[in-house]
Each structure stands twice: as structure tokens, then as C-alpha cells.
Design an enzyme around this catalytic site. Structure first.
Site, PDB file in Angstrom:
ATOM      1  N   ARG A 264      49.431 -23.025 -16.120  1.00  0.00           N
ATOM      2  CA  ARG A 264      49.747 -22.209 -15.605  1.00  0.00           C
ATOM      3  C   ARG A 264      48.723 -21.768 -15.842  1.00  0.00           C
ATOM      4  O   ARG A 264      48.177 -21.104 -16.813  1.00  0.00           O
ATOM      5  CB  ARG A 264      51.359 -21.261 -15.973  1.00  0.00           C
ATOM      6  CG  ARG A 264      51.538 -20.230 -15.552  1.00  0.00           C
ATOM      7  CD  ARG A 264      52.333 -18.986 -16.442  1.00  0.00           C
ATOM      8  NE  ARG A 264      52.274 -18.681 -17.902  1.00  0.00           N
ATOM      9  CZ  ARG A 264      53.132 -19.141 -18.546  1.00  0.00           C
ATOM     10  NH1 ARG A 264      54.118 -18.300 -18.818  1.00  0.00           N
ATOM     11  NH2 ARG A 264      53.038 -18.032 -19.750  1.00  0.00           N
TER      12      ARG A 264
ATOM     13  N   GLU B 227      59.083 -16.561 -10.414  1.00  0.00           N
ATOM     14  CA  GLU B 227      60.368 -16.446 -11.809  1.00  0.00           C
ATOM     15  C   GLU B 227      60.292 -14.746 -11.418  1.00  0.00           C
ATOM     16  O   GLU B 227      61.010 -13.161 -12.553  1.00  0.00           O
ATOM     17  CB  GLU B 227      59.629 -15.779 -13.201  1.00  0.00           C
ATOM     18  CG  GLU B 227      57.818 -15.511 -13.021  1.00  0.00           C
ATOM     19  CD  GLU B 227      57.082 -16.031 -14.243  1.00  0.00           C
ATOM     20  OE1 GLU B 227      57.832 -15.946 -15.749  1.00  0.00           O
ATOM     21  OE2 GLU B 227      55.692 -15.714 -14.139  1.00  0.00           O
TER      22      GLU B 227
ATOM     23  N   GLY C 232      60.753 -20.132 -12.932  1.00  0.00           N
ATOM     24  CA  GLY C 232      60.727 -19.464 -14.373  1.00  0.00           C
ATOM     25  C   GLY C 232      61.556 -18.482 -15.018  1.00  0.00           C
ATOM     26  O   GLY C 232      61.727 -17.677 -14.840  1.00  0.00           O
ATOM     27  N   THR C 233      62.772 -19.422 -15.428  1.00  0.00           N
ATOM     28  CA  THR C 233      64.040 -18.148 -15.534  1.00  0.00           C
ATOM     29  C   THR C 233      63.530 -17.193 -17.183  1.00  0.00           C
ATOM     30  O   THR C 233      65.247 -16.877 -17.235  1.00  0.00           O
ATOM     31  CB  THR C 233      65.395 -19.725 -16.032  1.00  0.00           C
ATOM     32  OG1 THR C 233      64.663 -20.561 -16.853  1.00  0.00           O
ATOM     33  CG2 THR C 233      65.517 -19.915 -14.257  1.00  0.00           C
ATOM     34  N   ASN C 234      63.349 -17.651 -17.575  1.00  0.00           N
ATOM     35  CA  ASN C 234      63.212 -15.912 -18.693  1.00  0.00           C
ATOM     36  C   ASN C 234      63.201 -15.086 -18.479  1.00  0.00           C
ATOM     37  O   ASN C 234      63.557 -14.299 -18.156  1.00  0.00           O
ATOM     38  CB  ASN C 234      62.230 -16.742 -20.170  1.00  0.00           C
ATOM     39  CG  ASN C 234      61.877 -18.541 -20.008  1.00  0.00           C
ATOM     40  OD1 ASN C 234      62.945 -18.691 -20.528  1.00  0.00           O
ATOM     41  ND2 ASN C 234      60.877 -18.524 -21.127  1.00  0.00           N
ATOM     42  N   ASP C 235      61.522 -15.103 -17.346  1.00  0.00           N
ATOM     43  CA  ASP C 235      61.113 -13.841 -16.887  1.00  0.00           C
ATOM     44  C   ASP C 235      62.653 -13.414 -15.851  1.00  0.00           C
ATOM     45  O   ASP C 235      62.869 -11.927 -15.705  1.00  0.00           O
ATOM     46  CB  ASP C 235      59.738 -13.907 -16.148  1.00  0.00           C
ATOM     47  CG  ASP C 235      58.565 -13.157 -17.272  1.00  0.00           C
ATOM     48  OD1 ASP C 235      59.625 -12.065 -17.924  1.00  0.00           O
ATOM     49  OD2 ASP C 235      58.115 -13.971 -17.133  1.00  0.00           O
TER      50      ASP C 235
ATOM     51  N   ARG D 281     104.710 -38.186 -38.878  1.00  0.00           N
ATOM     52  CA  ARG D 281     103.270 -37.602 -38.127  1.00  0.00           C
ATOM     53  C   ARG D 281     102.537 -36.890 -36.729  1.00  0.00           C
ATOM     54  O   ARG D 281     103.621 -37.451 -36.445  1.00  0.00           O
ATOM     55  CB  ARG D 281     101.782 -38.919 -38.655  1.00  0.00           C
ATOM     56  CG  ARG D 281     102.406 -39.883 -39.957  1.00  0.00           C
ATOM     57  CD  ARG D 281     101.422 -41.059 -39.615  1.00  0.00           C
ATOM     58  NE  ARG D 281     101.849 -42.361 -40.764  1.00  0.00           N
ATOM     59  CZ  ARG D 281     100.886 -42.174 -42.038  1.00  0.00           C
ATOM     60  NH1 ARG D 281     100.566 -41.546 -41.974  1.00  0.00           N
ATOM     61  NH2 ARG D 281     101.542 -43.270 -42.585  1.00  0.00           N
TER      62      ARG D 281
ATOM     63  N   HIS E  94      58.828 -14.084 -28.941  1.00  0.00           N
ATOM     64  CA  HIS E  94      57.464 -14.894 -29.005  1.00  0.00           C
ATOM     65  C   HIS E  94      58.084 -15.913 -29.881  1.00  0.00           C
ATOM     66  O   HIS E  94      56.803 -17.515 -30.280  1.00  0.00           O
ATOM     67  CB  HIS E  94      56.298 -13.849 -29.753  1.00  0.00           C
ATOM     68  CG  HIS E  94      55.236 -14.197 -29.657  1.00  0.00           C
ATOM     69  ND1 HIS E  94      54.132 -14.782 -31.059  1.00  0.00           N
ATOM     70  CD2 HIS E  94      54.215 -15.000 -29.306  1.00  0.00           C
ATOM     71  CE1 HIS E  94      53.779 -15.477 -31.223  1.00  0.00           C
ATOM     72  NE2 HIS E  94      53.469 -15.853 -29.651  1.00  0.00           N
TER      73      HIS E  94
ATOM     74  N   CYS F 251      61.581 -24.087 -15.438  1.00  0.00           N
ATOM     75  CA  CYS F 251      60.241 -24.419 -16.523  1.00  0.00           C
ATOM     76  C   CYS F 251      60.721 -23.514 -17.994  1.00  0.00           C
ATOM     77  O   CYS F 251      59.750 -22.935 -18.763  1.00  0.00           O
ATOM     78  CB  CYS F 251      59.098 -24.185 -16.168  1.00  0.00           C
ATOM     79  SG  CYS F 251      58.480 -22.577 -15.452  1.00  0.00           S
TER      80      CYS F 251
END
Ligand code: PEP
Ligand code: MG
Length: 861
Positions: A587, A714, A735-738, A76, A424, A800
Site C-alpha cells: 500500500r 475504504e 479496508g474495513t477499518n476506515d 439425572r 494504533h 484487508c
């Protein structure tokens, strides 16, 4: 042999480790140490197997010599992590004509033929690499079948079937070693997380035939249900069988415990069954894990061939870990470490049942997890009508806009053609806990005809039922079976243990009272981001908002905003009350104003009616406000500077709500955050006005209150210049998205179209909107944090953006010394668990480092 670590008889003190001989060999040694009835076994190390692949065979005669003469053997695989797999086991090595004749006398002809036939077949496929079709002409089992099979083998290979057991074993070992080194096996295990150079060990074990006189057979047993994790003896047993035959045997196999559905091992062989249960319980206790026991019964006696970690669903993983800790077998911290945070996501949402048939129409980006089934609707209005009729719907849009929020609330799930992980639909979907798939461009959205066309040509129309799996992005036809979310007692207990270990705060991004309630239910430690603009999308408020946008003068704007003030104030009072004294970071208004303006003819007509203006005026004004690049245009603090009445109204609403909510509960200390800052002067201007509003409210109400003002970091420039504005602020929230969008120069709303190509071609290791790019964006975050902290040592640091809920990104924030991360409410439990694991892992490695300097510490094998 005992002194040769590469071919070792498994004894209690043989030099064996999972890292050199594989998990199976190590597990067998543990069973031997527990004095379990394990057949004699020799383990071959990774090294030995690697050499076998290169034709450097170990002393095969010595290996065979470890067993009683004429013993049948099985081989095996034993990879380091059993999940990495390995070549299939080969049973009954050593069968030849002479043994067959003997077994005919001792076990009977049928059993003897079955043993030999099984070996000849697997030798032919795995070792001699013959085409499986070559045995198609063989009719039946038994002696006749065996004769024909041997004949077919000899006809094909022009050789007699090998008769020497040592030569058979050598050939089997060589073929298994080579199979592991082959390209497809390597790719397969790498996909399961194995390193490219992962080694394979092999175990050579004495066969207990499972065929013959008395009660003989084989089976598997485990003590838990692998779907729920609840205690339940599970498995099957098949008389006169070998290997895992019992699992594929359908109705012929016996249940283990007494069962209304059919005969059981408990009735057929009660002593063997009792023995097995004892062995399984001992294994659970000593191996500190729920194990599946592979066993053989030979003439009524139980033999344990193997123990394998029970494979399990996510919900079972939680319950098993918690129960092991409750039973004192592992510590609560170990229980926390044993559950994959990503798997926790599955528990928070309804899921497609693991065994359901999936008719996949197309795959997009799984943007908000969970399964949702409903009828296709193409507009938000239809989603609302469906909800009013009590009918579940899936809202299908090219992309969503703020006008779709009501439809999203009403729908069971959302599917969009465009968009990425921070578009969105994705952000709102995650906030609402609503399953969502974005970027499903493999489907053709013929919205004019109200149709979706799948890549295979199937046409789906409004009203057709589909299911979306927001976890993996699959759009499924029809209604596969689903299982409900599982926030049971085991889950709550595990989360409690996680919180005890965790050393970074977890807040939630919450925009509405419903979000805040979810955040509270998931034990978030406050709200880290309340996007106030979402409060204006309510139909009653949208019109007022539009009036404000259309106002010509500052006084006109202020007058309309007066009407919005009580609405905003009520929102904040609700949020503060729900969060009961925990911090709430609000905000100030962020999006470009044109997002609130209607983009359809009928919407424009309605607005003209509401404002008592000609449609042409309305259209002209809307066109005049259009921007080429709105996400880099008049939004965020730029509105605060140029249209300051909006921020004035919001600050007043926050302060008045603070006073009101503090009347009947703990004092509230709101946090006010300024978005899209890129220059110090922006902060100065907003701060001056917010301070003035605070002073006015204090004077009017004759009451005092505190608040904290902070900056949302951001833009790349805000990171670079954080030292300039940090002294004026209490906190910096990244704000790590922007910030990702601006660092890469990559639109967060459009990147979904080509992101999978980019990841597939290794341009990006991951979608940077999903997993924080620690090299580039991360360097900016670190710079901003260090510069901010240098000029204001007491400043609070947090993140955030959507990355806040991602375990890898949490590790980054924790190392950077952040105070908290904030994520969608439904990701809070994932974040709590991931953060706890990081803290525990640090403690363990710290303890290991301490003990490495201590010579007395025993080495663990
Ligand atoms: C961000 O940019 O990271 C952020 C949290 O804000 P939003 O997603 O609302 O732009
Ligand atoms: Mg932003």
C-alpha cells in the site's frame, strides 16, 4: 411404556434422540447398543419434563414398575447439549426406613446409613428446599447421624420423611423440572449458548450402590489427559462411595493405573480395571469421541453409569481431534470441524495457565492475545533499556503513537488507557504477536507520578510486576503461572487438512521482514497489505522523513526522498525474497504527515538540531500542519495527488526491488494499492505517474516486469462509485477499518471509551471494529464488490481490514465471492481453520440437501 416416546425404557431401539430426550439419554442408548453393563434406565422427554413442571405428572407407578421391586433409583438431567448443564443428580431415591433396615442386614449399618443419609440430605435441599444450615447441629455419619438428620427434617417440615418410593420419585422429578424452568437456570444456560426454550430431559436409572461387601465404589476414567490431549489413563476411584465422590476425595481416592504416588485400582481390582479400559476404548471407537466414563463397581463387577465428552483445553481439543482421525475413527474433515477457530488463537501464544490464581486489577479490551508478564515501564526508552538488561517489561501508555514502535518491539506487552480494537497499539500489537490491552480506563493512569491506580485503590509503580492477558483484557497483579504456545505436530496436521478443504485465500497483513516471516511460517498465501509507512518509523529513517516533510519545494522533497529510496527498496527486496514468489500487496503511503512530527519539546529540539533550524521555526511549521480532523484530512491518495514525489519514490523502490528479487528467485509480480480513494480522478492521476515510473525503470534497467495496480476501498464513496475506477485496476481490497469508521462516523481511536456501554445496552450487537457490521458496512462492501465486478469481471476482490481474521467476517466475504481475506499474521491460522469449516459445512449441507430427496437414505437418530 415402550410405545410411549415420552417415558421410554432405554433399549437399543427405543425412539430416542438428543433433540427430544437430551444428550445423556441418547448417549446411554448408544452404550446399551454396545452391550455395555449399563443399569436399567428410563428416559423422560423434554415434553414430559415440561409437563411435569406444570404438575402434569406421567404415570409414576409405571416408571417405578420398570425396575425390580425395591430398586433404588437415581435421577439425572439430560439437556440437549451436556454443556448447558441442568439440576444436580439426586441419588438413592426409594430409600426409606424399611429399605434401611434391609440394607443394614445385607450391606451393613454404615453403608445403609450412608445411602439413606445422602438421599435425605439431597431431598431436603433440592426438593423440600430447606436451608442447608439446618443440619449444622447433626454430629457425625452413621446411624446416629441419620437419626438426627431425619429428626431435623421432621422438626422443620412438621412431616415425616416421605416413605413411598413413587411419591419420592414424583417429588424429585417435579423439583428438577421446575429448577430448569427457573429464571437463573435459564440465564445461566443462555450464557452458554442454549436457546431460550431449550428443553430438559431426565433419566431415571437403577442405582448400583457402590457401598457394601466385596470391592465396591465409584469413579471416573478417561483415556486422555485433558490439558495436553495425549493418551493417558486419567481419573480416580474411591472405595465405598457413590456419584462423583472420588473426585473430591483428596488422598483417599485411588489412582486408576499403577502410580508411584499411591495405591491404584489396577492393583486393588485388576479385572475390573481391565474391563473398564476395554469399555472406555470401545466407547471412544464407537461414539467417535474421547469420553469420560462414570462407573460403579458393585461387589467386583463394573457398571457403566454414564459417558460424558471429556472436557478439554484448546491444545487438547486439537490433539484429540487429530488422533481420532489418525486412528480412522473420524474423517480429517470432521477433525477440522471439531476445533473452535477462536480456540486456535490460544495455541499461538503463551497463556495464563488455566489453574493459575488470577488477581485481577482491572479489565480493558483484549486487543492482541497472549499473556505477558513484565515490570511496568512508562516510556518506550525504558522498555528498550529493560530489553537491553534482559528484563521483560510491560509498556504502559495513555495511547501509543508511531514513536512508540521501538518501545513496543522491546516490550513483552502493551497496556493503554485509551483506544479500541483498531487503534494504533492494537494493530501494531497484533502484527507483532505482542499481547496488548487497550482502553483500560478502569485503571487511573497517573503517568506524571509514574503510577497506575486500580479501582480497588492499589497503587502500581514503575518497576512493579504485572501480567496482561491480551485474550480477555485482564490486567493481573504479579506473575501467575503461564503455559507456552503449542504449535506442535497435531496443530500442523490439522492445518494441513484445513487447507485441503478451504476455498478462499488467506493472506497476511505484514509490514516488516519479521512479519513476513511469521506470515510465511503460518502458511499465508501472500501479503494482502503491507503498510509501507511503518518502515519509516525506524529512528534512522524518521529524521530523513522529517526532513522530507520540511522540504519547501518539490525538488527539495525529491532530493530527500532519494535518500529514502534505497532503504525502501531493501525493505521490499527482503519482503519479496521471504514470500518467495507469492503475491505481495504494497500500500502506498497512507497516514497524515504530521504523525511523523515530534509532539514533545525535546523531540522538537532534536529536530531543530537535525535540520539546522531555530526551534521556533520547527514549532511554527508543525503547528501549521496540524489538522482538526487528520483521519479525514490530508492523507492517503490525497498526499499522492498533492505531494506526488512520495508515491514516485515508493513506486520506483517497488519496481527496482522487483527486478532485484527476481534475479535470484521466481519472478515477482508486485501489487500496488492506492489508499483512501474516493474519486476516479485520484486513481487516474496516481496510475499515470506509477505507469511512468515503471516505464522509466524498465528503460533504465533494460529489463521488463509486470505489476498490478489496485484500489483500497475504504470510503463509502469508493464503494458507491467502484464501477468508475474498477476498469483501471486489477483488484479492490476493502479496508474495513476506515470503512467502518466512516460509515458509522465513529472514530476508531476513540470508540473504545464507550463501546462496552454500547454493546451492553444492545445499541450495537458487537464492536463493529471487531466483527464486521454485515448490515450496514457489509451492504456497502457488497455494493462496491458488485459494482466493481460488473465493470471489470476479472477483478480480484479481498478484504484487508482487521475483520479479515474474524471467522464471522470470513463467512461474509466467502458468501460475497471474495478471492481472499488478509489479516494479522498471528490470525492466519484462525482464518485458515474458519474458512475450511465454512467450506466443509457447505459441502455437508449440500450433501444433506441431496440426500433429503433420496427416500432410501436412513434417518439418523
Ligand atoms: C483499513 O482502513 O481497513 C486498513 C486496513 O487500513 P489502516 O488500518 O492502515 O487504516
Ligand atoms: Mg485505512
Amino acid at each position: 411404556m415402550q410405545n410411549n416416546p415420552h417415558t421410554t425404557l432405554i433399549t437399543p431401539d427405543a425412539p430416542l434422540a438428543a433433540s427430544t430426550h437430551g444428550g445423556r439419554a441418547k448417549c446411554l442408548q448408544r452404550l446399551v447398543r454396545l452391550d455395555m453393563p449399563v443399569p436399567r434406565t428410563v428416559a423422560l422427554s423434554f415434553d414430559a419434563v415440561h409437563r411435569i413442571a406444570a404438575d402434569e405428572l406421567p404415570d409414576i407407578v409405571a416408571i417405578v414398575g420398570q425396575f425390580e421391586p425395591d430398586t433404588l433409583l437415581c435421577v439425572r438431567p439430560s439437556s440437549e447439549d451436556p454443556d448447558w448443564g441442568g439440576p444436580g443428580a439426586v441419588l438413592n431415591v426409594g430409600m426409606n426406613d424399611a429399605r434401611y433396615a434391609e440394607f443394614c442386614d445385607t450391606l451393613g449399618q454404615d453403608a445403609a446409613a450412608a445411602l439413606y443419609l445422602r438421599f435425605v440430605q439431597s431431598y431436603s435441599f433440592h426438593v423440600a428446599r430447606l436451608d442447608p444450615d439446618m443440619f449444622d447441629g447433626v454430629a457425625g455419619d452413621g446411624a446416629q447421624g441419620l437419626r438426627e438428620t431425619l429428626h431435623a427434617y421432621e422438626a422443620e417440615t412438621e412431616e415425616r420423611f416421605p416413605q413411598d418410593p413413587a411419591a419420592q420419585l414424583a417429588a424429585v422429578l417435579r423439583s428438577m423440572a421446575r429448577a430448569w424452568e427457573g429464571t437463573s437456570a435459564r440465564l445461566l444456560r443462555q450464557a452458554k449458548g442454549a436457546p431460550a426454550d431449550a428443553g430438559l430431559g431426565l433419566v431415571v436409572q437403577e442405582m448400583i450402590p457402590g457401598l457394601g461387601q466385596g470391592e465396591c465404589g465409584s469413579g471416573v476414567l478417561q483415556l486422555v489427559d485433558q490439558e495436553t490431549g495425549k493418551p493417558q489413563i486419567t481419573g480416580r476411584y474411591l472405595s465405598q462411595s457413590q456419584g462423583r465422590d472420588a473426585l473430591g476425595a483428596g488422598t483417599e481416592a485411588l489412582f486408576l493405573d499403577k502410580d508411584k504416588r499411591g495405591p491404584s485400582l489396577a492393583e486393588a481390582a485388576p479385572e475390573a480395571f481391565a474391563d473398564l479400559k476395554d469399555h472406555a476404548a470401545l466407547m471412544r471407537h464407537k461414539l467417535r469421541e474421547e469420553m469420560q466414563v462414570e462407573f460403579v463397581i458393585g461387589n467386583g463387577r463394573v457398571h457403566i453409569l454414564d459417558g460424558v465428552r471429556v472436557s478439554r483445553s484448546s491444545r487438547a481439543a486439537v490433539r484429540i481431534a487429530v488422533q481420532l482421525a489418525r486412528d480412522g475413527i473420524i474423517t480429517p474433515q470432521e477433525a477440522v470441524m471439531r476445533v473452535d477457530p477462536h480456540a486456535v488463537t490460544e495455541l499461538l501464544h503463551r497463556q495464563v495457565a488455566p489453574d493459575a490464581v488470577r488477581d485481577v486489577l482491572a479489565t480493558g479490551i483484549g486487543a492482541s492475545p497472549g499473556a505477558a508478564t513484565g515490570r511496568i515501564v512508562f516510556t518506550s526508552a525504558e522498555a528498550q533499556s529493560s530489553a537491553a538488561r534482559g528484563e521483560a517489561s510491560i509498556l504502559v501508555r495513555r495511547e501509543t503513537s508511531p514513536e512508540d514502535i521501538r518501545g513496543m518491539h522491546a516490550a513483552a506487552g502493551v497496556l493503554t488507557e485509551r483506544g479500541g480494537i483498531t487503534s494504533h497499539a492494537a494493530v501494531i500489537g497484533r502484527g507483532l504477536g505482542l499481547p496488548c490491552i487497550v482502553g483500560a480506563s478502569a485503571l487511573r493512569f497517573v503517568t506524571g507520578k509514574r503510577q497506575l491506580i486500580a479501582p480497588d485503590g492499589r497503587v502500581l509503580r514503575a518497576g512493579d510486576t504485572i501480567t496482561i492477558d491480551g485474550g480477555n483484557g485482564e490486567v493481573l497483579a504479579g506473575e501467575p503461572a503461564t503455559i507456552e504456545a503449542a504449535l506442535d505436530d497435531a496443530f500442523q496436521t490439522l492445518m494441513g487438512w484445513a487447507d485441503e478443504a478451504r476455498d478462499i485465500g488467506i493472506r497476511a497483513n505484514a509490514d516488516s521482514p519479521a512479519d513476513a516471516q511469521t506470515a510465511r511460517n503460518f502458511d499465508a498465501q501472500g501479503i494482502g497489505l503491507c503498510r509501507t509507512e511503518h518502515m519509516f518509523f525506524d529512528p534512522g529513517r524518521m529524521t530523513v522523513m522529517r526532513e522530507m516533510i520540511f522540504a519547501q519545494t518539490s525538488a527539495g522533497r525529491a532530493a530527500v526522498l532519494e535518500r529514502l529510496l534505497p532503504m525502501q527498496r531493501d525493505d521490499f527486496v527482503q519482503l519479496f525474497r521471504i514470500m518467495q514468489g507469492q503475491p505481495v500487496c504494497i500500500r502506498l503511503f497512507d497516514p497524515p504527515l504530521h504523525e511523523f512530527l515530534p509532539n514533545t519539546k525535546s523531540g522538537q529540539r532534536e529536530l531543530a538540531e537535525a535540520l539546522n533550524l531555530p526551534v521556533s521555526d520547527v514549532v511554527r511549521r508543525i503547528e501549521a500542519m496540524e489538522e482538526y480532523n487528520p483521519m479525514l484530512g490530508l492523507r492517503g491518495v490525497r498526499l499522492g495527488v498533492t505531494v506526488p514525489e512520495i508515491y514516485d519514490m515508493q513506486a520506483r523502490a517497488i519496481f527496482e526491488a522487483t527486478l532485484r528479487a527476481s534475479e535470484d528467485g521466481e519472478p515477482v509480480v508486485p501489487e500496488i494499492m492506492i489508499p483512501l480513494v474516493s474519486a476516479r480522478r485520484e486513481v487516474e492521476l496516481v496510475k499515470r505517474r506509477v505507469d511512468a515510473v515503471a516505464a522509466a525503470v524498465r528503460a533504465e534497467k533494460g529489463k521488463t516486469f509486470d505489476f498490478r495496480l489496485g484500489v483500497m476501498v475504504e470510503t463509502p464513496r469508493a464503494c458507491l462509485r467502484a464501477a468508475e475506477f474498477a476498469p483501471d485496476t486489477s483488484f479492490l481490497s476493502f479496508g474495513t477499518n476506515d470503512l467502518t469508521q466512516m460509515t458509522y462516523g465513529l472514530s476508531r481511536d476513540d470508540a473504545g471509551r464507550f463501546m462496552s456501554d454500547y454493546v451492553q445496552q444492545h445499541v450495537f450487537p458487537e464492536d463493529p471494529f471487531h466483527v464486521l457490521d454485515t448490515d450496514g458496512v457489509g451492504e456497502l462492501v457488497q455494493l462496491g464488490a458488485a459494482r466493481g465486478r460488473a465493470s471489470n469481471p476479472g477483478i480480484t476482490l479481498s478484504i484487508c481490514g482487521e475483520h479479515g481474521g474474524n471467522p464471522e467476517s470470513i463467512a461474509f466475504c466467502r458468501t460475497a465471492g471474495f478471492d481472499y481475506v488478509s489479516c494479522s499474521p498471528f490470525r492466519v491460522p484462525v482464518a485458515r481453520l474458519a474458512a475450511a469449516q465454512l467450506a466443509i459445512a457447505d459441502k455437508i449441507s449440500g450433501a444433506d440437501a441431496d440426500s433429503a430427496t433420496n427416500c432410501d437414505t436412513p434417518q439418523r437418530g
